[in-house]
Design an enzyme around this catalytic site. Structure first.
Site, PDB file in Angstrom:
ATOM      1  N   LYS A  72       7.918 -21.974  60.126  1.00 36.91           N
ATOM      2  CA  LYS A  72       8.774 -22.396  61.061  1.00 36.91           C
ATOM      3  C   LYS A  72      10.246 -22.953  60.474  1.00 36.91           C
ATOM      4  O   LYS A  72      11.760 -22.940  60.525  1.00 36.91           O
ATOM      5  CB  LYS A  72       8.201 -23.543  61.616  1.00 36.91           C
ATOM      6  CG  LYS A  72       9.232 -24.764  62.812  1.00 36.91           C
ATOM      7  CD  LYS A  72       8.771 -24.911  63.762  1.00 36.91           C
ATOM      8  CE  LYS A  72       7.803 -26.054  63.192  1.00 36.91           C
ATOM      9  NZ  LYS A  72       8.429 -27.375  62.640  1.00 36.91           N
ATOM     10  N   THR A  74      11.115 -22.552  57.386  1.00 35.32           N
ATOM     11  CA  THR A  74      12.080 -21.066  56.781  1.00 35.32           C
ATOM     12  C   THR A  74      12.658 -20.702  57.533  1.00 35.32           C
ATOM     13  O   THR A  74      13.809 -19.823  56.750  1.00 35.32           O
ATOM     14  CB  THR A  74      10.946 -20.697  55.890  1.00 35.32           C
ATOM     15  OG1 THR A  74      10.097 -21.500  54.904  1.00 35.32           O
ATOM     16  CG2 THR A  74      11.207 -19.444  54.924  1.00 35.32           C
ATOM     17  N   ARG A  95      15.040 -32.102  59.257  1.00 38.56           N
ATOM     18  CA  ARG A  95      14.377 -33.390  58.365  1.00 38.56           C
ATOM     19  C   ARG A  95      14.473 -33.651  58.047  1.00 38.56           C
ATOM     20  O   ARG A  95      14.194 -32.192  56.332  1.00 38.56           O
ATOM     21  CB  ARG A  95      13.114 -33.572  59.349  1.00 38.56           C
ATOM     22  CG  ARG A  95      12.821 -33.285  61.318  1.00 38.56           C
ATOM     23  CD  ARG A  95      11.497 -33.758  61.704  1.00 38.56           C
ATOM     24  NE  ARG A  95      10.650 -32.596  61.462  1.00 38.56           N
ATOM     25  CZ  ARG A  95       9.264 -32.649  61.192  1.00 38.56           C
ATOM     26  NH1 ARG A  95       8.390 -33.772  61.221  1.00 38.56           N
ATOM     27  NH2 ARG A  95       8.718 -31.466  60.709  1.00 38.56           N
ATOM     28  N   LYS A 106       0.369 -31.172  52.004  1.00 40.79           N
ATOM     29  CA  LYS A 106       1.201 -30.506  53.154  1.00 40.79           C
ATOM     30  C   LYS A 106       2.877 -29.380  52.796  1.00 40.79           C
ATOM     31  O   LYS A 106       3.080 -28.412  52.421  1.00 40.79           O
ATOM     32  CB  LYS A 106       1.947 -31.109  54.638  1.00 40.79           C
ATOM     33  CG  LYS A 106       2.666 -29.992  55.192  1.00 40.79           C
ATOM     34  CD  LYS A 106       2.957 -31.593  56.589  1.00 40.79           C
ATOM     35  CE  LYS A 106       3.708 -30.536  57.614  1.00 40.79           C
ATOM     36  NZ  LYS A 106       5.114 -29.824  56.999  1.00 40.79           N
ATOM     37  N   ALA A 274       5.645 -35.873  63.482  1.00 39.73           N
ATOM     38  CA  ALA A 274       5.226 -35.327  64.796  1.00 39.73           C
ATOM     39  C   ALA A 274       4.029 -35.333  65.764  1.00 39.73           C
ATOM     40  O   ALA A 274       3.975 -35.432  66.612  1.00 39.73           O
ATOM     41  CB  ALA A 274       5.636 -33.788  64.693  1.00 39.73           C
ATOM     42  N   PHE A 302       5.357 -29.498  63.585  1.00 39.57           N
ATOM     43  CA  PHE A 302       4.403 -28.802  64.036  1.00 39.57           C
ATOM     44  C   PHE A 302       4.504 -27.561  65.345  1.00 39.57           C
ATOM     45  O   PHE A 302       5.522 -27.110  65.164  1.00 39.57           O
ATOM     46  CB  PHE A 302       3.276 -30.016  64.535  1.00 39.57           C
ATOM     47  CG  PHE A 302       2.479 -30.399  63.390  1.00 39.57           C
ATOM     48  CD1 PHE A 302       2.598 -29.990  62.285  1.00 39.57           C
ATOM     49  CD2 PHE A 302       2.914 -32.400  62.802  1.00 39.57           C
ATOM     50  CE1 PHE A 302       2.178 -30.885  61.392  1.00 39.57           C
ATOM     51  CE2 PHE A 302       2.948 -32.834  62.587  1.00 39.57           C
ATOM     52  CZ  PHE A 302       2.496 -32.516  60.751  1.00 39.57           C
ATOM     53  N   PHE A 383       3.640 -10.492  56.711  1.00 37.50           N
ATOM     54  CA  PHE A 383       3.934  -9.977  55.770  1.00 37.50           C
ATOM     55  C   PHE A 383       3.304  -8.238  55.532  1.00 37.50           C
ATOM     56  O   PHE A 383       2.809  -7.515  56.378  1.00 37.50           O
ATOM     57  CB  PHE A 383       1.867 -11.321  56.280  1.00 37.50           C
ATOM     58  CG  PHE A 383       2.436 -12.310  56.181  1.00 37.50           C
ATOM     59  CD1 PHE A 383       2.074 -12.842  54.633  1.00 37.50           C
ATOM     60  CD2 PHE A 383       2.694 -13.148  56.564  1.00 37.50           C
ATOM     61  CE1 PHE A 383       2.229 -14.680  54.568  1.00 37.50           C
ATOM     62  CE2 PHE A 383       2.659 -14.563  57.158  1.00 37.50           C
ATOM     63  CZ  PHE A 383       2.225 -15.010  55.960  1.00 37.50           C
ATOM     64  N   TRP A 411      11.775 -14.497  54.467  1.00 35.14           N
ATOM     65  CA  TRP A 411      10.786 -15.611  53.153  1.00 35.14           C
ATOM     66  C   TRP A 411      11.194 -14.511  51.908  1.00 35.14           C
ATOM     67  O   TRP A 411      11.949 -14.981  50.944  1.00 35.14           O
ATOM     68  CB  TRP A 411       9.702 -15.643  53.685  1.00 35.14           C
ATOM     69  CG  TRP A 411       8.694 -16.019  52.070  1.00 35.14           C
ATOM     70  CD1 TRP A 411       8.672 -17.636  52.153  1.00 35.14           C
ATOM     71  CD2 TRP A 411       8.502 -15.837  51.035  1.00 35.14           C
ATOM     72  NE1 TRP A 411       8.533 -17.849  50.903  1.00 35.14           N
ATOM     73  CE2 TRP A 411       7.997 -16.476  49.928  1.00 35.14           C
ATOM     74  CE3 TRP A 411       8.314 -14.675  50.737  1.00 35.14           C
ATOM     75  CZ2 TRP A 411       7.295 -16.950  49.302  1.00 35.14           C
ATOM     76  CZ3 TRP A 411       7.267 -13.971  49.307  1.00 35.14           C
ATOM     77  CH2 TRP A 411       6.619 -14.817  48.918  1.00 35.14           C
TER      78      TRP A 411
END
Length: 558
Positions: A72, A74, A95, A106, A274, A302, A383, A411
């Site tokens: 998210k 990224t 954030r 994480k 969150a 999230f 991917f 990415w």
């Protein structure tokens, strides 16, 4: 072919001086307080300049998180770079990362691959010291509370009804429940206590919702720290702590300016969790980003059931914001996990697992489009193992909801990999707006607001309020807080309050265990499931992989 790690990519970036980034964003140097060459704080006086109109606001959210990853942040950064590549004047608002996840499991929150904000090490570690200031303000209030009791307790505080905790920005389960004040009369009053992680502190929530120093002071003064023997609230204002707390927060309140790998101005400021708090960067940073760009891309923490719901029902309501478009991020891999596939099997085509898992995406998309009535696009992080048939399956299912799907490779390719997404976002922003609505109105009871979120957003059948929570709701209603929005703390891994219920579960109820008021933030925190306000480290924390060489170069930070 050897792939570079995130930190290796970031360290190869030829960053521009932050003064150049500020100038490109139209920020006069008189508003720029430099923190070295590549970071700065921006004076909020900039917001008072006349003639600056708000740009378009784009919210990036995601499906329910899985161990497969969604990307998210990224996508948020890559989309901002992509908009800039197609000729738009763009800013991004994010954030700040918490040290707890950075050293835990994480990871950080600076993006990944070729869609990152830099200097990545600084942003993920101490940055400009905002979180330290927030922790200090939180702990000053705790010290003044206990000192008031020690010095005679003129306010009549019942030590069994203290609700304010100390905090530290680290995952440290040992501090969840402690007993302090031991050692005799001169060392305080013995009592049960505990620590929260800094990002769960109400000071963090207040900090992120404040629109000025005066608003910050007003909010801090309302923070409830304890109750008296006759159940009357005691506030930070009652303890005369507000001025000193504000002094600690004055510099931190200025939004931080950094840059993406491609030189897009990035406002990175504030960072409440969150699943515990409201999960959005500061209002002031968002307002500043909107003034400095024709398009501002921001994110919420999230999945959309947590971050986007709170962004829309709390932050937008309080700050008078309305997104012009919403991006829901998904991956084929994550949807197959929601369909029951093991992480080790995600590389193979499995349309059956995808069909079982895609209801998760469709519920999030339907919420954005039908509950909140916002223009929406699905961004699929592609991917190499994703097959054309799997991608086409997602595209068709979303088309049935009247929502387009765009592939994203930010990415691997940076802004270039998000240009198609950028063009779709611009198209959505140019559509007719004005139909936005919240998932509930403030006039309802506390129970009605919780139930509205559970039914409309989570897809549940209703709520089960435990007796203790019912008493708390009754008390908060009597104290006049019934018209506040609700901030539901629940697992990020499911629409329900059970992390094992992946996909799009149905016919469930959400159990409300505790309800408390964050009077300074202006919302009611509703605790469900087993939500921890102080996380713990995993068996193999990320901290074990981090090192610094003799030249001061950090490694292992993602």
């Amino acid at each position: 072919m050897a792939f570079l790690s995130d930190i290796e990519i970031a360290q190869q970036c030829n960053m521009k001086p932050i003064t150049e980034i500020a100038a490109a964003a139209g920020i006069d140097e008189k508003y720029v307080d430099q923190y070295g060459k590549f970071k700065a704080k921006i004076d909020p006086a900039l917001l008072k300049e006349e003639g600056r109109k708000n740009g378009k606001l784009i919210l990036v959210t995601a499906i329910t998180p899985t161990p497969a990853g969604e990307g998210k942040t990224t996508t948020t950064i890559g989309l901002a770079d992509a908009l800039r590549r197609i000729g738009k004047n763009v800013t991004v608002a994010l954030r700040e990362p918490s040290l707890g996840p950075v050293f835990g499991i994480k990871g950080g929150a600076a993006g990944g691959g070729y869609a990152q904000v830099v200097p990545m090490e600084d942003i993920n570690l101490h940055f400009t010291g905002d979180f330290h200031a927030i922790g200090a303000a939180n702990n000053l209030l705790a010290a003044m509370l206990d000192n008031h009791i020690q010095q005679g307790n003129a306010l009549g505080i019942d030590v069994r009804k203290i609700v304010w905790k100390r905090c530290v920005d680290m995952n440290d389960r040992q501090l969840r429940f402690i007993v302090d004040g031991l050692g005799g009369k001169v060392n305080g009053t013995p009592r049960e206590d505990g620590f929260d992680i800094t990002v769960a502190s109400e000071v963090m929530a207040v900090f992120c919702l404040a629109t000025s120093i005066q608003d910050l002071k007003d909010r801090l003064s309302k923070i409830i720290v304890a109750y008296t023997y006759d159940d009357q609230p005691v506030t930070a204002g009652d303890l005369k702590a507000v001025g000193a707390m504000t002094a600690l927060l004055k510099e931190a309140l200025k939004p931080n300016l950094v840059q993406t790998l491609e030189g897009t101005p990035a406002f990175v400021h504030g960072g409440p969790f969150a699943n515990i708090a409201h999960g959005c960067n500061s209002v002031m940073a968002t307002q500043m980003a909107l003034k400095m760009g024709d398009y501002t891309v921001t994110e919420a923490g999230f999945g959309a059931d947590l971050g986007a719901e709170k962004f829309l029902d709390i932050k937008c309501r309080m700050a008078g914001l309305v997104p012009d478009a919403v991006v829901v991020v998904a991956t084929v891999r994550a949807l197959k996990m929601h369909g029951g596939l093991a992480k080790t099997d995600l590389a193979k085509e499995d349309l059956e697992a995808l069909e079982k898992g895609i209801p998760n995406l469709l519920r999030h998309v339907s919420n954005m489009k039908n509950v909140y009535r916002l223009p929406c696009v699905v961004a699929v992080n592609r991917f190499p193992t994703d097959t054309d048939r799997e991608i086409e399956f997602i595209i068709q299912k979303c088309r049935d909801l009247g929502v387009n799907t765009v592939l994203s490779t930010v990415w691997a390719d940076g802004g270039e990999g998000g240009e198609a997404l950028a063009r779709e976002v611009v198209r959505l922003c140019e559509e007719e707006q004005g139909y936005f609505r919240y998932s509930y109105e403030l006039e309802g009871s506390i129970e009605e607001k919780i139930e509205a979120v559970v039914r409309k957003v989570y897809g549940g059948d209703g709520i089960n309020i435990l007796p203790n929570a019912a008493k708390q709701i009754e008390q908060l209603t009597a104290l006049g807080f019934a018209n506040c929005p609700v901030c539901i703390a629940k697992t990020q891994y499911s629409f329900s309050d059970d992390p094992a219920k992946t996909g799009a579960p149905e016919h469930f109820t959400v159990t409300v265990k505790n309800v408390k008021i964050s009077a300074g933030a202006g919302f009611i925190v509703v605790l469900t499931g087993d939500i921890l306000t102080m996380p713990g480290l995993p068996a193999k924390p990320a901290a074990e992989r981090i090192d610094v060489d003799e030249n001061g170069v950090i490694s292992g930070l993602f």
